[in-house]
Design an enzyme around this catalytic site. Sequence first.
Site, PDB file in Angstrom:
ATOM      1  N   ARG A 179      64.761  77.009  49.932  1.00  0.00           N
ATOM      2  CA  ARG A 179      63.672  77.938  49.621  1.00  0.00           C
ATOM      3  C   ARG A 179      63.332  78.816  50.814  1.00  0.00           C
ATOM      4  O   ARG A 179      62.196  79.243  50.983  1.00  0.00           O
ATOM      5  CB  ARG A 179      62.422  77.192  49.145  1.00  0.00           C
ATOM      6  CG  ARG A 179      62.664  76.184  48.053  1.00  0.00           C
ATOM      7  CD  ARG A 179      63.423  76.778  46.880  1.00  0.00           C
ATOM      8  NE  ARG A 179      63.631  75.763  45.835  1.00  0.00           N
ATOM      9  CZ  ARG A 179      64.440  75.934  44.796  1.00  0.00           C
ATOM     10  NH1 ARG A 179      65.128  77.068  44.671  1.00  0.00           N
ATOM     11  NH2 ARG A 179      64.577  74.993  43.890  1.00  0.00           N
TER      12      ARG A 179
ATOM     13  N   GLU B  36      62.110  63.788  42.624  1.00  0.00           N
ATOM     14  CA  GLU B  36      63.308  64.633  42.511  1.00  0.00           C
ATOM     15  C   GLU B  36      64.553  63.930  43.047  1.00  0.00           C
ATOM     16  O   GLU B  36      65.370  64.526  43.731  1.00  0.00           O
ATOM     17  CB  GLU B  36      63.084  65.963  43.227  1.00  0.00           C
ATOM     18  CG  GLU B  36      61.947  66.778  42.635  1.00  0.00           C
ATOM     19  CD  GLU B  36      61.765  68.126  43.306  1.00  0.00           C
ATOM     20  OE1 GLU B  36      61.577  69.117  42.578  1.00  0.00           O
ATOM     21  OE2 GLU B  36      61.809  68.185  44.546  1.00  0.00           O
TER      22      GLU B  36
ATOM     23  N   LYS C 280      49.919  68.921  47.519  1.00  0.00           N
ATOM     24  CA  LYS C 280      50.073  70.353  47.277  1.00  0.00           C
ATOM     25  C   LYS C 280      48.772  70.949  46.751  1.00  0.00           C
ATOM     26  O   LYS C 280      47.958  70.247  46.152  1.00  0.00           O
ATOM     27  CB  LYS C 280      51.204  70.621  46.279  1.00  0.00           C
ATOM     28  CG  LYS C 280      52.587  70.311  46.830  1.00  0.00           C
ATOM     29  CD  LYS C 280      53.676  70.755  45.864  1.00  0.00           C
ATOM     30  CE  LYS C 280      55.062  70.484  46.453  1.00  0.00           C
ATOM     31  NZ  LYS C 280      56.140  71.017  45.598  1.00  0.00           N
TER      32      LYS C 280
ATOM     33  N   ASP D  13      53.489  73.019  41.138  1.00  0.00           N
ATOM     34  CA  ASP D  13      54.429  73.256  42.242  1.00  0.00           C
ATOM     35  C   ASP D  13      54.294  74.676  42.778  1.00  0.00           C
ATOM     36  O   ASP D  13      55.128  75.531  42.487  1.00  0.00           O
ATOM     37  CB  ASP D  13      55.866  73.011  41.773  1.00  0.00           C
ATOM     38  CG  ASP D  13      56.869  73.037  42.925  1.00  0.00           C
ATOM     39  OD1 ASP D  13      56.437  72.977  44.083  1.00  0.00           O
ATOM     40  OD2 ASP D  13      58.081  73.118  42.651  1.00  0.00           O
TER      41      ASP D  13
ATOM     42  N   GLU E 204      58.581  80.869  47.332  1.00  0.00           N
ATOM     43  CA  GLU E 204      59.553  80.350  46.376  1.00  0.00           C
ATOM     44  C   GLU E 204      59.332  80.904  44.973  1.00  0.00           C
ATOM     45  O   GLU E 204      60.289  81.176  44.239  1.00  0.00           O
ATOM     46  CB  GLU E 204      59.469  78.821  46.360  1.00  0.00           C
ATOM     47  CG  GLU E 204      60.378  78.149  45.358  1.00  0.00           C
ATOM     48  CD  GLU E 204      60.253  76.636  45.390  1.00  0.00           C
ATOM     49  OE1 GLU E 204      60.909  75.975  44.567  1.00  0.00           O
ATOM     50  OE2 GLU E 204      59.488  76.106  46.235  1.00  0.00           O
TER      51      GLU E 204
END
Length: 714
Positions: free
Chosen positions: A181, A304, A373, A378, A406
């Site tokens: 990213r 992930e 976050k 996201d 991103e």
Amino acid sequence: MAVAACWLAGALYLPTAQAEDGYELWLRYRPSATERANPYRARVSQLVATTRTPTQAAARTELLRGLDGLLGAAPPLSETVTADGAVIVGTPSSSPLIAGLGWDLRGAGPEGYLIRSAVVNGHSVTVVAANEDIGALYGAFHFLRLLQTGQPMGRLDLRESPRTQLRVLNHWDNLDGHVERGYAGASIWDWHKLPDYLDPRYTDYARANASLGINGTVLNNVNSNALSLTPMYLEKAAALAGVFRPYGIRVFLSARFSAPIEIGGLKTADPLDPEVQRWWRAKADEIYRVIPDFGGFLVKANSEGQPGPQDYGRSHADGANLLADALAPHGGTVMWRAFVYSHEEPDDRAKQAYTEFVPLDGKFRDNVMVQVKNGAIDFQPREPFHPLFGAMPKTPLMMEFQITKEYLGFATHLVYLGPLFEEVLAADTRVRGKGSTVAKVIDGSLHGYALTGMAGVANIGADRNWSGSHFDQANWYAYGRLAWNPSQDSRDIAEEWVRMTFSNDADVVAPVVGMMMGSREAAVDYMTPLGLHHLMGRGHHYGPAPWIEGGPRADWTSVYYHRATRDGIGFDRTASGSNAVAQYAPPVARRFGDLTQVPEGFLLWFHHVPWDYRTKSGRPLWDELVHRYTRGVDYVRQMRRTWHRLDGRIDPECHAQVAAFLAIQEKEAQWWRDASIAYFQTFSGRPLPEGYPPPAHPLEYYQSLEFPYAPGNG
């Protein structure tokens, strides 16, 4: 011939034109016409600053560099004050002059400072005083910032100290030089040449971060490689730590949870296994032998595909505490990320982190921070604040912002993120009544956290201008300023950056700041209006793709999030849907869950709404969506016109690159608008409102586009 000779003689004394390629960032020490007229210029008569430590030397060197550029000549160095206009920098222990002032510095802490006008030896002076050398360095940068931005310098009385303890950049850099990213070229860490060659760029990186008060850097990707913890790479990290140390920056590393297996020869990474515990203690001891001021570990686990404690039936607290116990004897910190995916696909991905972490509140070691976050999905163009903020009063929570864009057009879209950061930090969690803002969670004042911090996913690469574009530097800058003080105003930060980067002239500052302040809202409009989210291309996240479906997980698709049907659009997160609103404090949950009260920017985030729903503008929902998509494109066109009018007022090389990028942004904003309208119209079945042009191509054209080598793809 006489006229030509006179012209040549004059030309020799003209300042040399120098193309501004962005390398100097905001540390561009050049006077504009406004700065040359500043009456304070002639009053810096001497500099009194010692160099007995590397940090003291860094402060004095920066002041000499800055004053030489801004004032036309570096002032002479002195050990005492002999004239008005002297600048004194240091601590009571390093400067007898500062000690003699008797100022109370207790409230400044180890990193804070005072900048005051004073009288020393009968002369009017400016004093930058701190308890520690690093505070004096931060104060020196602040003093230069005052000069750069043309502030009044006659009667200074400033006191500054950081509101958060850890102010960290997270580099998503891999050992092969690729940046996940990243949109500014390859990694700036040349692992192959380290530790023997130290690129001067590393020092400039440290200078830039110190100018903002950033005091930590995670060198490697959260999708980590266990080799980063081997002796070869620890030696390389130690070399970087040596460059950064004078600037107050500690090195951190992302730790791969399965490292005991991959590089330690063990058969398990179970956090409750005694052999695993011994391995991590030995590894921590090894790291601190080569990096005595090592900051600690950042960990992405059970997310992930990354390994983690849940692989062994253990909790996130078990995993974090394993590493915390290894670091504790050395004063290190674990930053454990809350960005997690459960193995079982949930009814709503937005609920996962809260569900997994809230039951663990109070079960983490004292040197663990949970890094959260800003939103629950996201780093989308707009998200409501993460419900974890305020929900874990016994566990220090660390904000994670994404500086790299991103989901916001990569490096070519001008999107100033200061308003996004400010919007989240100012959001009211209401967990302890009105005024319980996210900023107060982060700075520890709401819950009394002993550890506080903020992290930003870096947008830095090997491009000459560091961030891929000139304006993306402003996002690095805004992050650093808000990490120091989460309550600052993003417009003030933008103006500060423009003055330091381009010019102090009002007819440059005002239009550029205006462009910046509306740019994020424009991106939301042409990408994800009214609370839509996660509509980008698969994998590379480039461009619009609201039609994406299928694959290994539904929550990796676009249709999972927008849920468009003939009846309406939006994700129902109310009590009648996934009930994600219940994860917020009751006053916030009631507001978000009520269709008549929810902020319109989050309308489709929390509600599935009919196409004919009447929005606050009076337009039906479909018409409002088309209006906002179009409004976003129009704003980009206006930015292009504004920037064009600044031709001749901005360095030509810089102006040309920004102009080219704005042209790309307009083209891609139009693409987002047209592709999204073409797709969602298949569900709404409604015509475009009068006066709004149709998409340039049929939907099949937009669906056929592929970009397998878009930059930043993991």
